[in-house]
Design a protein around this motif. Structure first.
Motif, PDB file in Angstrom:
ATOM      1  N   ALA A  32     -13.606 -85.612 -41.465  1.00 19.74           N
ATOM      2  CA  ALA A  32     -12.532 -84.768 -40.926  1.00 19.74           C
ATOM      3  C   ALA A  32     -11.227 -85.148 -41.625  1.00 19.74           C
ATOM      4  CB  ALA A  32     -12.398 -84.979 -39.417  1.00 19.74           C
ATOM      5  N   GLN A  35      -5.165 -84.766 -40.395  1.00 16.66           N
ATOM      6  CA  GLN A  35      -4.493 -83.877 -39.455  1.00 16.66           C
ATOM      7  C   GLN A  35      -5.364 -83.607 -38.224  1.00 16.66           C
ATOM      8  OE1 GLN A  35      -4.518 -83.478 -42.728  1.00 16.66           O
ATOM      9  NE2 GLN A  35      -2.363 -83.455 -43.305  1.00 16.66           N
ATOM     10  N   THR A  36      -6.668 -83.514 -38.464  1.00 15.12           N
ATOM     11  CA  THR A  36      -7.589 -83.274 -37.350  1.00 15.12           C
ATOM     12  C   THR A  36      -7.659 -84.500 -36.441  1.00 15.12           C
ATOM     13  OG1 THR A  36      -8.866 -81.694 -38.630  1.00 15.12           O
ATOM     14  CG2 THR A  36      -9.994 -82.721 -36.772  1.00 15.12           C
ATOM     15  N   ILE A  38      -5.266 -86.616 -35.985  1.00 17.67           N
ATOM     16  CA  ILE A  38      -4.002 -86.615 -35.222  1.00 17.67           C
ATOM     17  C   ILE A  38      -4.119 -85.662 -34.031  1.00 17.67           C
ATOM     18  CG2 ILE A  38      -1.543 -85.967 -35.310  1.00 17.67           C
ATOM     19  CD1 ILE A  38      -1.634 -86.785 -38.320  1.00 17.67           C
ATOM     20  N   ALA A  39      -4.621 -84.461 -34.302  1.00 16.26           N
ATOM     21  CA  ALA A  39      -4.738 -83.453 -33.236  1.00 16.26           C
ATOM     22  C   ALA A  39      -5.695 -83.913 -32.135  1.00 16.26           C
ATOM     23  CB  ALA A  39      -5.206 -82.125 -33.826  1.00 16.26           C
ATOM     24  N   LYS A  44      -4.909 -82.384 -28.473  1.00 12.02           N
ATOM     25  CA  LYS A  44      -4.532 -80.990 -28.670  1.00 12.02           C
ATOM     26  C   LYS A  44      -5.656 -80.210 -29.317  1.00 12.02           C
ATOM     27  CE  LYS A  44       0.417 -81.577 -28.682  1.00 12.02           C
ATOM     28  NZ  LYS A  44       1.663 -81.593 -29.427  1.00 12.02           N
ATOM     29  N   TYR A  45      -6.682 -80.916 -29.707  1.00 13.70           N
ATOM     30  CA  TYR A  45      -7.871 -80.260 -30.258  1.00 13.70           C
ATOM     31  C   TYR A  45      -9.104 -80.995 -29.752  1.00 13.70           C
ATOM     32  CZ  TYR A  45     -11.451 -78.771 -33.524  1.00 13.70           C
ATOM     33  OH  TYR A  45     -12.621 -78.296 -34.057  1.00 13.70           O
ATOM     34  N   ALA A  46     -10.010 -80.243 -29.155  1.00 12.97           N
ATOM     35  CA  ALA A  46     -11.266 -80.828 -28.670  1.00 12.97           C
ATOM     36  C   ALA A  46     -12.305 -80.666 -29.769  1.00 12.97           C
ATOM     37  CB  ALA A  46     -11.718 -80.134 -27.401  1.00 12.97           C
ATOM     38  N   PRO A  47     -12.827 -81.787 -30.303  1.00 12.59           N
ATOM     39  CA  PRO A  47     -13.783 -81.676 -31.410  1.00 12.59           C
ATOM     40  C   PRO A  47     -15.104 -81.060 -30.955  1.00 12.59           C
ATOM     41  CG  PRO A  47     -13.675 -83.932 -30.643  1.00 12.59           C
ATOM     42  CD  PRO A  47     -12.627 -83.183 -29.897  1.00 12.59           C
ATOM     43  N   SER A  48     -15.862 -80.596 -31.934  1.00 13.95           N
ATOM     44  CA  SER A  48     -17.188 -80.074 -31.616  1.00 13.95           C
ATOM     45  C   SER A  48     -18.061 -81.235 -31.145  1.00 13.95           C
ATOM     46  CB  SER A  48     -17.805 -79.431 -32.862  1.00 13.95           C
ATOM     47  OG  SER A  48     -18.094 -80.439 -33.817  1.00 13.95           O
ATOM     48  N   LEU A  51     -19.048 -83.510 -34.100  1.00 18.32           N
ATOM     49  CA  LEU A  51     -17.983 -84.412 -34.561  1.00 18.32           C
ATOM     50  C   LEU A  51     -17.724 -85.504 -33.525  1.00 18.32           C
ATOM     51  CD1 LEU A  51     -15.936 -84.970 -36.828  1.00 18.32           C
ATOM     52  CD2 LEU A  51     -14.315 -83.516 -35.627  1.00 18.32           C
TER      53      LEU A  51
END
Lengths: 71, 163
Positions: A32, A35-36, A38-39, A44-48, A51
């Motif tokens: 990854a 930036q991912t 960090i998110a 602020k981002y839920a990984p699959s 991942l």
């Protein structure tokens, strides 16, 4: 039936610091971008699911030690 | 900033430039110039060539402006990049379909009421003939593209996804 959306929490930052990894290094290990990471760390981002498992495997801890669900 | 984001900035700026050129070429004040078939084909080919040239220039400019990173060479899009693109594609598609629906409504209103002028006196930006249709549909595609690129940049800037 209405189901209220919950929140996926994680403690990747603590695990990463304990493993002495930078965000870029962790990203490289799990495929990854920085930036991912960090998110994800900022939730602020839920990984699959895939991942998320890769992250747990990278830290050699059970899945639930990394992620938790807050309803 | 990821290479995808840099590329999108270049794409957005080139889209604005080419769209601006297209509007200048197709309109005269508030009227659409009534070009015939061959002239429209020339403009269409011009748009494609201008887009390619503008993309090359703006991509280089974006790389210089935002800085070149050695990691950029090995950069591979990850699942978040793809999710952002997927969401932005959906928003861009919605913009295009909405505009096409508006164009259809305008055509129907024009046909059902020949004096229809959008309520504005002396309004001459009507969808008439091949040039009018060409202008309306190409503009829809441009706007859809600009909305898509803007959405990508917004999602990256927010470090979040509107899922």
């Amino acid at each position: 039936m209405v189901v209220k959306k919950g929140r996926i929490r994680n403690n990747i930052r603590d695990l990463r610091v304990a493993a002495d990894l930078t965000q870029a290094q962790l990203g490289e290990k799990i495929g990854a971008t920085r930036q991912t990471i960090i998110a994800i760390e900022q939730e602020k981002y839920a990984p699959s699911l895939e991942l998320a498992f890769r992250i747990a495997i990278c830290f050699e801890v059970p899945f639930e030690a990394v992620f938790s669900y807050e309803s | 900033m990821t290479p995808t984001e840099k590329y999108t900035w270049g794409s957005l700026i080139s889209g604005i430039l080419v769209f601006g050129w297209f509007i200048m070429k197709m309109t005269d004040g508030f009227s659409i110039v009534a070009y015939e078939g061959n002239a429209l084909l020339s403009i269409f080919i011009g748009v494609i060539i201008a887009t390619i040239i503008a993309r090359i220039i703006t991509a280089s400019a974006a790389a210089m402006f935002f800085g070149y990173n050695e990691q950029d060479e090995d950069y591979m899009q990850d699942e978040r990049d793809l999710a952002i693109e997927r969401n932005a594609d959906r928003i861009g598609f919605l913009a295009v379909t909405s505009l096409v629906a508006i164009i259809i409504m305008l055509l129907l209103l024009q046909d059902s009421s020949p004096s229809y002028r959008l309520g504005i006196e002396d309004w001459s930006l009507r969808i008439e003939g091949s040039a009018g249709m060409f202008f309306a549909l190409m503009s829809s595609l441009f706007v859809g593209h600009l909305v898509r690129d803007s959405a990508i940049i917004l999602f990256y800037r927010r470090h979040a996804l509107a899922i």
